[in-house]
Design a protein around this motif. Sequence first.
Motif, PDB file in Angstrom:
ATOM      1  N   CYS A  85       6.552  -2.345  -1.123  1.00  0.00           N
ATOM      2  CA  CYS A  85       5.905  -1.207  -1.250  1.00  0.00           C
ATOM      3  C   CYS A  85       4.354  -1.267  -1.361  1.00  0.00           C
ATOM      4  CB  CYS A  85       6.436  -0.680  -2.358  1.00  0.00           C
ATOM      5  SG  CYS A  85       5.979   1.070  -2.609  1.00  0.00           S
ATOM      6  N   CYS A 130       5.569   1.423  -6.943  1.00  0.00           N
ATOM      7  CA  CYS A 130       5.606   0.100  -5.909  1.00  0.00           C
ATOM      8  C   CYS A 130       5.841  -1.170  -6.886  1.00  0.00           C
ATOM      9  CB  CYS A 130       4.104   0.139  -5.253  1.00  0.00           C
ATOM     10  SG  CYS A 130       4.039   1.170  -3.916  1.00  0.00           S
ATOM     11  N   LEU A 167       9.712  -1.237  -7.423  1.00  0.00           N
ATOM     12  CA  LEU A 167      10.356  -1.799  -6.465  1.00  0.00           C
ATOM     13  C   LEU A 167      10.250  -3.108  -5.848  1.00  0.00           C
ATOM     14  CD1 LEU A 167       9.940   1.597  -3.958  1.00  0.00           C
ATOM     15  CD2 LEU A 167      11.954   0.765  -5.384  1.00  0.00           C
TER      16      LEU A 167
END
Length: 137
Positions: free
Chosen positions: A4, A17, A20
């Motif tokens: 991400c 982000c 992830l």
Amino acid sequence: ASLCTATGDTDSEHAFCVVLDRIATAFAVPAAPRGPGWFDALARTAEMLASQGRFNFLMSDGEHLIAYGHDRLHGRDGAGIAVIATEPLTADPGWLAFEPGELRVYRRGELIAHCFTHPRPAQAAPPADIEHQSARS
């Protein structure tokens, strides 16, 4: 390489982000056990991010609803439905406030697991152990 890449400047986008990327890393290790590994990675990441400031989130992998309440989430579940909100949506007493640092996992509207993280100020030393508790399956 990162899974991400934030395109904006908000803390929330950058934090998502990080979440992830950490989950992807947990699954990228060939010898890593499947099952609760992603949950541990998510809990540790949530704990780390909450140590930097307020951090509440909802996410789903298509089967599970995952909710982390650092300072202001409430949930209500039953009859195959889970509702999570920053404040109770009704005066009904069925709403339960998340404990600070609580991570809940729902499947088909039922609470199936939760744990408590222990966010600390950023300068604190090693992360706390995560206390796991299973709910009904």
